[in-house]
Design an enzyme around this catalytic site. Structure first.
Site, PDB file in Angstrom:
ATOM      1  N   LYS A  15      62.687  46.309  39.458  1.00  0.00           N
ATOM      2  CA  LYS A  15      61.230  46.096  39.429  1.00  0.00           C
ATOM      3  C   LYS A  15      60.649  46.187  40.841  1.00  0.00           C
ATOM      4  O   LYS A  15      59.692  46.929  41.076  1.00  0.00           O
ATOM      5  CB  LYS A  15      60.883  44.701  38.844  1.00  0.00           C
ATOM      6  N   ARG A  89      56.706  35.387  33.933  1.00  0.00           N
ATOM      7  CA  ARG A  89      58.103  35.288  33.507  1.00  0.00           C
ATOM      8  C   ARG A  89      58.269  34.297  32.366  1.00  0.00           C
ATOM      9  O   ARG A  89      59.380  34.104  31.887  1.00  0.00           O
ATOM     10  CB  ARG A  89      58.943  34.813  34.685  1.00  0.00           C
ATOM     11  N   ARG A 128      73.894  43.948  46.359  1.00  0.00           N
ATOM     12  CA  ARG A 128      72.807  43.544  47.253  1.00  0.00           C
ATOM     13  C   ARG A 128      73.197  42.288  48.041  1.00  0.00           C
ATOM     14  O   ARG A 128      72.967  42.226  49.252  1.00  0.00           O
ATOM     15  CB  ARG A 128      71.531  43.273  46.449  1.00  0.00           C
ATOM     16  N   ARG A 130      72.082  38.973  47.960  1.00  0.00           N
ATOM     17  CA  ARG A 130      71.121  37.952  48.396  1.00  0.00           C
ATOM     18  C   ARG A 130      71.703  36.563  48.071  1.00  0.00           C
ATOM     19  O   ARG A 130      72.702  36.475  47.355  1.00  0.00           O
ATOM     20  CB  ARG A 130      69.821  38.191  47.593  1.00  0.00           C
ATOM     21  N   ARG A 141      70.781  33.743  35.701  1.00  0.00           N
ATOM     22  CA  ARG A 141      69.465  34.421  35.727  1.00  0.00           C
ATOM     23  C   ARG A 141      69.283  35.282  34.478  1.00  0.00           C
ATOM     24  O   ARG A 141      68.193  35.368  33.921  1.00  0.00           O
ATOM     25  CB  ARG A 141      69.337  35.268  36.998  1.00  0.00           C
TER      26      ARG A 141
HETATM   27  P1  B4P Z   1      65.297  44.998  42.718  1.00  0.00           P
HETATM   28  O1  B4P Z   1      64.319  46.097  42.705  1.00  0.00           O
HETATM   29  O2  B4P Z   1      65.222  44.021  43.859  1.00  0.00           O
HETATM   30  O3  B4P Z   1      65.335  44.164  41.374  1.00  0.00           O
HETATM   31  P2  B4P Z   1      64.268  43.180  40.714  1.00  0.00           P
HETATM   32  O4  B4P Z   1      64.252  43.582  39.279  1.00  0.00           O
HETATM   33  O5  B4P Z   1      62.966  43.188  41.450  1.00  0.00           O
HETATM   34  O6  B4P Z   1      65.000  41.777  41.001  1.00  0.00           O
HETATM   35  P3  B4P Z   1      64.828  40.224  40.669  1.00  0.00           P
HETATM   36  O7  B4P Z   1      64.296  40.057  39.272  1.00  0.00           O
HETATM   37  O8  B4P Z   1      66.169  39.667  40.943  1.00  0.00           O
HETATM   38  O9  B4P Z   1      63.915  39.591  41.770  1.00  0.00           O
HETATM   39  P4  B4P Z   1      62.682  38.606  41.928  1.00  0.00           P
HETATM   40  O10 B4P Z   1      62.429  38.661  43.353  1.00  0.00           O
HETATM   41  O11 B4P Z   1      61.563  38.983  41.004  1.00  0.00           O
HETATM   42  O12 B4P Z   1      66.748  45.696  42.671  1.00  0.00           O
HETATM   43  C1  B4P Z   1      67.956  44.971  42.722  1.00  0.00           C
HETATM   44  C2  B4P Z   1      68.996  45.733  43.527  1.00  0.00           C
HETATM   45  O13 B4P Z   1      69.314  46.967  42.884  1.00  0.00           O
HETATM   46  C3  B4P Z   1      68.520  46.117  44.938  1.00  0.00           C
HETATM   47  O14 B4P Z   1      69.586  45.947  45.828  1.00  0.00           O
HETATM   48  C4  B4P Z   1      68.149  47.592  44.816  1.00  0.00           C
HETATM   49  O15 B4P Z   1      68.300  48.294  46.038  1.00  0.00           O
HETATM   50  C5  B4P Z   1      69.143  48.076  43.759  1.00  0.00           C
HETATM   51  N1  B4P Z   1      68.603  49.170  42.951  1.00  0.00           N
HETATM   52  C6  B4P Z   1      67.342  49.278  42.446  1.00  0.00           C
HETATM   53  N2  B4P Z   1      67.223  50.423  41.725  1.00  0.00           N
HETATM   54  C7  B4P Z   1      68.459  51.029  41.766  1.00  0.00           C
HETATM   55  C8  B4P Z   1      68.979  52.253  41.210  1.00  0.00           C
HETATM   56  N3  B4P Z   1      68.241  53.073  40.460  1.00  0.00           N
HETATM   57  N4  B4P Z   1      70.282  52.549  41.438  1.00  0.00           N
HETATM   58  C9  B4P Z   1      71.064  51.731  42.182  1.00  0.00           C
HETATM   59  N5  B4P Z   1      70.632  50.579  42.748  1.00  0.00           N
HETATM   60  C10 B4P Z   1      69.338  50.232  42.549  1.00  0.00           C
HETATM   61  O16 B4P Z   1      63.155  37.124  41.475  1.00  0.00           O
HETATM   62  C11 B4P Z   1      64.008  36.272  42.234  1.00  0.00           C
HETATM   63  C12 B4P Z   1      63.843  34.789  41.838  1.00  0.00           C
HETATM   64  O17 B4P Z   1      62.507  34.316  42.214  1.00  0.00           O
HETATM   65  C13 B4P Z   1      63.937  34.433  40.353  1.00  0.00           C
HETATM   66  O18 B4P Z   1      65.292  34.288  39.911  1.00  0.00           O
HETATM   67  C14 B4P Z   1      63.139  33.083  40.305  1.00  0.00           C
HETATM   68  O19 B4P Z   1      63.918  32.007  40.747  1.00  0.00           O
HETATM   69  C15 B4P Z   1      62.019  33.320  41.296  1.00  0.00           C
HETATM   70  N6  B4P Z   1      60.778  33.814  40.643  1.00  0.00           N
HETATM   71  C16 B4P Z   1      60.185  35.034  40.869  1.00  0.00           C
HETATM   72  N7  B4P Z   1      59.082  35.173  40.107  1.00  0.00           N
HETATM   73  C17 B4P Z   1      58.969  34.031  39.369  1.00  0.00           C
HETATM   74  C18 B4P Z   1      58.047  33.601  38.372  1.00  0.00           C
HETATM   75  N8  B4P Z   1      57.026  34.374  37.972  1.00  0.00           N
HETATM   76  N9  B4P Z   1      58.217  32.373  37.810  1.00  0.00           N
HETATM   77  C19 B4P Z   1      59.241  31.586  38.198  1.00  0.00           C
HETATM   78  N10 B4P Z   1      60.166  31.945  39.130  1.00  0.00           N
HETATM   79  C20 B4P Z   1      60.034  33.159  39.716  1.00  0.00           C
END
Ligand code: B4P
Length: 183
Positions: A15, A89, A128, A130, A141
């Site tokens: 995302k 979420r 990644r 983190r 998660r």
């Molecule tokens: P990302 O692009 O970082 O994945 P994401 O879906 O955004 O991640 P996530 O859901 O974990 O994060 P968020 O910050 O929202 O890609 C992941 C990895 O894959 C990266 O290393 C990227 O380079 C790689 N990648 C991407 N595309 C690829 C491809 N095509 N091929 C290969 N590799 C690829 O959430 C983090 C935390 O914040 C949650 O767990 C929660 O605790 C909190 N949070 C955030 N929003 C919230 C909300 N609305 N309510 C409550 N808590 C919340």
């Protein structure tokens, strides 16, 4: 191009990655609740201190806290498009967002669901590395996603707003799928 968008999908679906590209290409404001929360943690604010332990366990930060952040960010925007990445979420977050957007008279144009198998999600997140990317936390998660966030798929389907995108493949291939679905 639709310019008021939500990105939904499991952790690691890409995302944040795809939202950043799409927003840069189309001059839309990228609002990621994950990034906003991580900035609060990095700055050591009271809000960040409250969020950090919750995030590191792979749980969701409270609806009230996330809503306060989103509301102030949305109200500070001076028109123009936006993409909400990782928010809402939970169903209460989605209901509060509906209320806020109706006050602001800015209805959602489309909700994009990025879909990907658990095996690939886990591999991507482990690569990644983190603080919340250990295997046990990732599995938590994914469970939280199924329990609290997946109900939003039917919530937005019922409103006729949902588009699903296969998130398997290279970043370029997925970006191309997204562009095609909005052009
Ligand atoms: P990302 O692009 O970082 O994945 P994401 O879906 O955004 O991640 P996530 O859901 O974990 O994060 P968020 O910050 O929202 O890609 C992941 C990895 O894959 C990266 O290393 C990227 O380079 C790689 N990648 C991407 N595309 C690829 C491809 N095509 N091929 C290969 N590799 C690829 O959430 C983090 C935390 O914040 C949650 O767990 C929660 O605790 C909190 N949070 C955030 N929003 C919230 C909300 N609305 N309510 C409550 N808590 C919340």
């Amino acid at each position: 191009m639709k310019s008021r968008l939500l990105f939904l999908g499991p952790p690691g679906a890409g995302k944040g990655t795809q939202a950043a590209r799409l927003c840069q290409a189309h001059g839309i404001k990228h609002l990621s609740t994950g990034d906003l929360l991580r900035s609060e943690v990095a700055a050591g604010t009271a809000l960040g201190q409250e969020a950090e332990a919750v995030m590191n366990r792979g749980e969701l930060v409270s609806d009230a806290l996330v809503l306060a952040i989103v509301e102030s960010q949305m109200k500070a925007l001076n028109g123009g498009g936006w993409l909400l990445d990782g928010f809402p979420r939970t169903v209460p977050q989605a209901e509060a967002l509906d209320k806020l957007l109706s006050e602001l008279q800015q209805p959602i144009d489309a909700v994009v669901l990025l879909e990907l198998d658990d095996g690939v999600l886990i591999e991507r997140l482990l690569a990644r590395g983190r603080a919340d990317d250990t295997e046990a936390v990732i599995r938590n998660r994914l469970e939280v996603y199924r329990d609290k966030t997946a109900p939003l798929i039917d919530f937005y389907k019922a409103k006729g707003l949902l588009t699903s995108i296969e998130a398997q493949g290279s970043m370029d291939a997925i970006a191309e799928r997204l562009e095609k679905s909005f052009s």
